[in-house]
Enzyme design. Structure first.
Site, PDB file in Angstrom:
ATOM      1  N   GLU A 108     -18.315  37.827 -73.399  1.00 13.49           N
ATOM      2  CA  GLU A 108     -17.827  37.041 -74.537  1.00 13.49           C
ATOM      3  C   GLU A 108     -18.540  35.683 -74.545  1.00 13.49           C
ATOM      4  O   GLU A 108     -18.552  34.986 -73.533  1.00 13.49           O
ATOM      5  CB  GLU A 108     -16.318  36.829 -74.378  1.00 13.49           C
ATOM      6  CG  GLU A 108     -15.693  36.113 -75.539  1.00 13.49           C
ATOM      7  CD  GLU A 108     -14.200  35.867 -75.349  1.00 13.49           C
ATOM      8  OE1 GLU A 108     -13.791  35.482 -74.248  1.00 13.49           O
ATOM      9  OE2 GLU A 108     -13.461  36.058 -76.325  1.00 13.49           O
ATOM     10  N   CYS A 125     -11.191  35.035 -80.732  1.00 16.52           N
ATOM     11  CA  CYS A 125     -11.090  36.080 -79.706  1.00 16.52           C
ATOM     12  C   CYS A 125     -11.537  37.431 -80.241  1.00 16.52           C
ATOM     13  O   CYS A 125     -12.134  38.220 -79.536  1.00 16.52           O
ATOM     14  CB  CYS A 125      -9.668  36.161 -79.192  1.00 16.52           C
ATOM     15  SG  CYS A 125      -8.469  36.324 -80.516  1.00 16.52           S
ATOM     16  N   LYS A 175       2.656  25.012 -73.666  1.00 13.71           N
ATOM     17  CA  LYS A 175       1.572  24.110 -73.254  1.00 13.71           C
ATOM     18  C   LYS A 175       0.331  24.398 -74.093  1.00 13.71           C
ATOM     19  O   LYS A 175      -0.286  25.456 -73.964  1.00 13.71           O
ATOM     20  CB  LYS A 175       1.215  24.293 -71.775  1.00 13.71           C
ATOM     21  CG  LYS A 175       0.271  23.178 -71.315  1.00 13.71           C
ATOM     22  CD  LYS A 175      -0.457  23.506 -70.034  1.00 13.71           C
ATOM     23  CE  LYS A 175      -1.843  24.049 -70.254  1.00 13.71           C
ATOM     24  NZ  LYS A 175      -2.815  23.157 -70.908  1.00 13.71           N
ATOM     25  N   GLU A 224      -2.806  37.913 -73.899  1.00 10.75           N
ATOM     26  CA  GLU A 224      -3.730  38.111 -75.031  1.00 10.75           C
ATOM     27  C   GLU A 224      -5.050  37.485 -74.601  1.00 10.75           C
ATOM     28  O   GLU A 224      -5.156  36.260 -74.536  1.00 10.75           O
ATOM     29  CB  GLU A 224      -3.199  37.409 -76.281  1.00 10.75           C
ATOM     30  CG  GLU A 224      -1.813  37.843 -76.722  1.00 10.75           C
ATOM     31  CD  GLU A 224      -1.803  39.206 -77.378  1.00 10.75           C
ATOM     32  OE1 GLU A 224      -2.883  39.759 -77.639  1.00 10.75           O
ATOM     33  OE2 GLU A 224      -0.709  39.727 -77.612  1.00 10.75           O
TER      34      GLU A 224
END
Ligand code: NAP
Length: 812
Positions: A398, A301, A193, A267
């Protein structure tokens, strides 16, 4: 009008646009409406709802895609299940041939894929053309090789089954490659997906795969929102979930899959440090910063989003950086001469802007260059925030955009401390011309990838993945294969339990101790001299904090002894002791393998010296025959020998990446591991779990078999006489689930291994989501600890380590 003379005066770049014509033609061919890709066919459900995909650089509608629901997810899972039957039995050499065909087909469609990726995501064509798509092909070539070699190199493993894969929007094609290539190489089938913002390149990829002749159902692509993702995760017939995305969603998935027996790799996010020492090549480091934080508009990331510069060079470095920022070009993604394209979506743009404002309100000085942005479209200026406190939210969280925060340090130790001052651990970049200093910092920073004098390098041959809340599991390299295989002897775990909602897991009420036993000696009745072992913390026997004891009942119902009934405080003390000895200067993790192997041999020697005593104890507790107990003790001694052997033979490998230089995969210890032992083999279960953990440099808090703890408490003296530093092995006896609960909730425990009940396994996985610690659980299923395949080896070493890839370029 700009004249030639003007151009010579300014040396400005002119526009160099890439043509979107081929992509427009492909979208038109599909009438700008896409179905789901199941069984190599387009499937558009009746009455389907559609979702629009826009080009974020100009707001143009590109196409619409289906919002899948439960029926479509079921269809895709069924297709993957049917395909698994034959694909998993297809010889590796044949799977390799298909993967090779896919890789070649990617290369043939290189430009189309790159242009579509840039239009859908907003990233500069320079990046999609030169990085994303070449890496996509590279991964299929690399893992075609592992399909070819699986039967010889991974002969003790089998595929996992049907895999659900969910990916984010920042590198739609690359993330897809990281997930699909290793999975199908190992004989699994997949349902992928893509993220909602960027669905189109996965659909073009699916078409390319079908053209390459891959059998139907091996790769299925489902478009849909997060609820479709959730349906994949929860589907009973999915054997493994592989997710890349935010830590918050990762946490949800950890909880959703808890206790299901599904394999899970996560992850997740990051806030990676970019450390510049005073002796670094500053101009090189400046270009490094550009690649670290403004690559893909900072939506990376592993973006080097925390600049950590040595104090004495900081003013000069920041000035140079500001000058460089003035020359960054932000513009249309299809312009081949831009450094930064558009932000993927308005919501993301607003999040970035919100963080910049938060930074300013936290006291930051905000620098944005005086450059022009296109008038329309979702563009954001490269941004630098200085003067923040290391604890500021902007420094800790983040941002996932082109925003760099900057801190300073004085000493190398302070640099490492600042680098590690984060809940994440995905990547780091270290800049110094002193190789000793750079590699020392690289070894001390807790992150899955460390780039020395370089940044954001990726390759199929090197694993990528996180420490701490950046997740677990690796993608890429040989290490990435273990996410997609199971030991050959193991069936898919199907835990059988009913959650008892009426009881709080891990609650424990201490029982009253047994009365003293009376023995008859010399014509008198005399109470036996009591020998109740305490708990073992920091190399010493200490009284359990709660001052309770519990009885150990033998096979005939007799009381064979008593042990301390540990509580939360004992576990906390044990974790503290385990921490103290791992992080100390000459800590356990810093010792060389030879030293650890010597200590393991010494433990084996001392256990063997007391062989008969341990045999007797097992017989007394379990009622098993002497022969069976003898076999257990002998196996425990042998197992210690095995891990003494492994203590200096599992350090890592040199990866054959495309870097000119060396990429080293280091198998680092995980840290402090809490281990709840099984009841079946009181000594062997304990040794089989403790030995691999400490052999690889971890320190442990052991919860021995709850029913038969005396083999573990007898082990105190073996440890005491074997030069094991205090704190490396800590042992707390008591109620397994009560003690495990504290371990799994403890922020300073890095992993929990649990071999108790199926329900307990569920709770361990569920609770671990709080700080995303790694878990390894037995789901209450039988494991033959006497069997060498089941009781020792790679599976154990894999759980006891985490891979860090250190990239060191060489040459000028
Ligand atoms: P996200 O919101 O977590 O979404 C990632 C994917 O999960 C999307 O496909 C999303 O679908 C889906 N999803 C969302 N909620 C879900 C749920 N409850 N159940 C199942 N699926 C669900 O992350 P993102 O904003 O797309 O990506 C940015 C994040 O990814 C950042 O934190 C970044 O650091 C991380 N990332 C990590 C790595 C790595 O290798 N460690 C690489 C790239 C990115 P929808 O799009 O339809 O909502």
């Amino acid at each position: 009008m700009t004249t030639l003379l003007d151009i010579f005066k300014t040396m400005e770049y002119g526009p160099a646009p890439e043509s979107p014509a081929a992509v427009e033609a492909w979208l038109d061919e599909h009438h700008r409406k896409f179905g789901l890709f199941i069984n190599n066919e387009w499937v558009t459900p009746k009455g389907a709802k559609f979702y629009p995909s826009y080009d974020p650089s100009n707001g143009a509608l590109l196409a619409e895609t289906v919002q899948a629901g439960q029926k479509e997810v079921d269809l895709a899972v069924a297709a993957a299940r049917t395909a698994f039957e034959s694909w998993s039995k297809t010889p590796g050499v044949v799977r390799a041939r298909y993967m090779y065909a896919i890789a070649r087909n990617i290369q043939k469609h290189h430009r189309l894929l790159a242009v579509l990726e840039s239009m859908d995501n907003g990233k500069p064509i320079r990046e999609s053309r030169d990085i994303d798509v070449p890496l996509l092909a590279r991964h299929f070539f690399y893992y075609a090789g592992w399909a070819q070699l699986m039967e010889t190199e991974l002969r003790d493993y089998q595929p996992v089954g049907v895999v659900g894969q969910i990916i984010p929007w920042n590198f739609p094609l690359l993330m897809l490659a990281w997930k699909i290539a290793p999975a199908i190489a190992m004989g699994n089938t997949v349902i992928l997906k893509p993220a909602s913002y960027t669905r189109l390149s996965a659909l073009l990829f699916a078409e390319i795969v079908a053209e390459a002749g891959l059998p139907a159902g091996v790769i299925n692509v489902i478009t849909g929102s997060s609820s479709a993702g959730s349906m994949i995760v929860e589907h009973r017939d999915v054997d493994k979930v592989a997710f890349t995305g935010s830590t918050d969603v990762g946490r949800i998935l950890r909880r959703q899959t808890a206790g299901s027996g599904k394999k899970l790799s996560l992850e997740l996010g990051g806030k990676s440090p970019f450390v510049v020492f005073e002796d670094a090549d500053l101009d090189g480091a400046i270009e490094g910063v550009v690649d670290a934080i403004w690559f893909n508009q900072g939506q990376v990331c592993c973006a080097g989003s925390r600049l950590i510069v040595q104090e004495n060079i900081a003013p000069r470095f920041i000035q140079k950086l500001k000058t460089r920022m003035e020359h960054l070009r932000v513009g249309a993604p299809l312009d081949k001469a831009v450094d930064m394209g558009a932000i993927v979506d308005k919501t993301q743009w607003e999040t970035i802007d919100h963080w910049v404002k938060t930074g300013i309100s936290e006291g930051a000085e905000c620098y944005q260059p005086n450059i022009k942005l296109p008038e329309n479209g979702l563009f954001y200026k490269p941004t630098l925030l200085t003067g923040l406190d290391p604890a500021a939210a902007t420094v800790q969280e983040e941002i996932f955009g082109p925003v760099l925060v900057s801190l300073t340090f004085r000493t190398p130790a302070e640099a490492v401390a600042l680098a590690n001052n984060t809940r994440y651990g995905l990547a780091a970049s270290v800049w110094s011309d002193n190789v000793n200093l750079a590699l020392d910092a690289a070894s001390k920073i807790k992150a899955g990838s460390v780039w020395v004098n370089c940044t954001n390098l990726f390759d199929g041959a090197a694993g990528f993945g996180g420490y701490r809340e950046s997740g677990f599991g690796r993608e890429g390299g040989k290490e990435g294969l273990f996410e997609y295989v199971r030991p050959a002897w193991m069936d898919r775990p199907q835990p059988d339990f009913k959650l008892d909602e009426s009881k709080k897991w891990g609650e424990h009420v201490p029982a009253r101790p047994a009365p003293p036993t009376i023995a008859r000696a010399n014509g008198h009745d005399l109470p036996r001299i009591d020998r109740t072992p305490k708990v073992y913390i920091g190399g010493k026997q200490v009284r359990p904090d709660g001052h309770y004891t519990s009885s150990v009942i033998g096979a005939k119902g007799q009381i064979v002894g008593q042990v301390g009934d540990g509580n939360r405080k004992d576990i906390r003390d044990a974790v503290e002791a385990a921490h103290a000895v791992i992080v100390a200067k000459q800590g356990w993790a810093m010792r060389h393998g030879y030293n650890r192997s010597q200590i393991l041999y010494f433990i084996a020697e001392n256990l063997d010296a007391r062989n008969a005593e341990f045999v007797e104890r097992i017989v007394e507790m379990t009622g098993r025959t002497k022969k069976s107990a003898q076999a257990e003790v002998d196996a425990a001694v042998e197992r210690l020998f095995s891990y003494a052997a492994w203590a200096d033979k599992y350090g890592g490998t040199v990866q054959e990446t495309t870097l000119r230089g060396v990429t080293v995969a280091v198998n680092e210890p995980v840290g402090v591991i809490g281990i709840a032992c099984p009841d079946e083999y009181p000594l062997l279960g304990f040794v089989s779990l403790m030995a691999p953990a400490i052999a690889r440099g971890n320190t442990v808090v052991m919860i021995p078999s709850q029913r038969f703890p005396l083999s573990a408490t007898d082990f105190y003296q073996v440890l005491d006489t074997s030069d094991v530093p205090g704190g490396v092995v800590n042992i707390v006896t008591g109620d397994r689930d009560h003690l495990t609960k504290t371990l799994v909730q403890h922020e300073d425990v890095d992993a929990v291994w649990y071999f108790g009940s199926a329900e307990g396994s569920y709770h361990v996985e569920y609770e671990s989501a709080a700080n995303m610690k790694r878990t390894w659980v037995g789901y209450g299923l039988p494991r033959d600890w006497m069997d060498r395949e089941q009781g020792e080896g790679h599976e154990f070493l894999h759980e006891a380590t985490q891979v860090k890839n250190i990239w060191v370029p060489t040459g000028e």
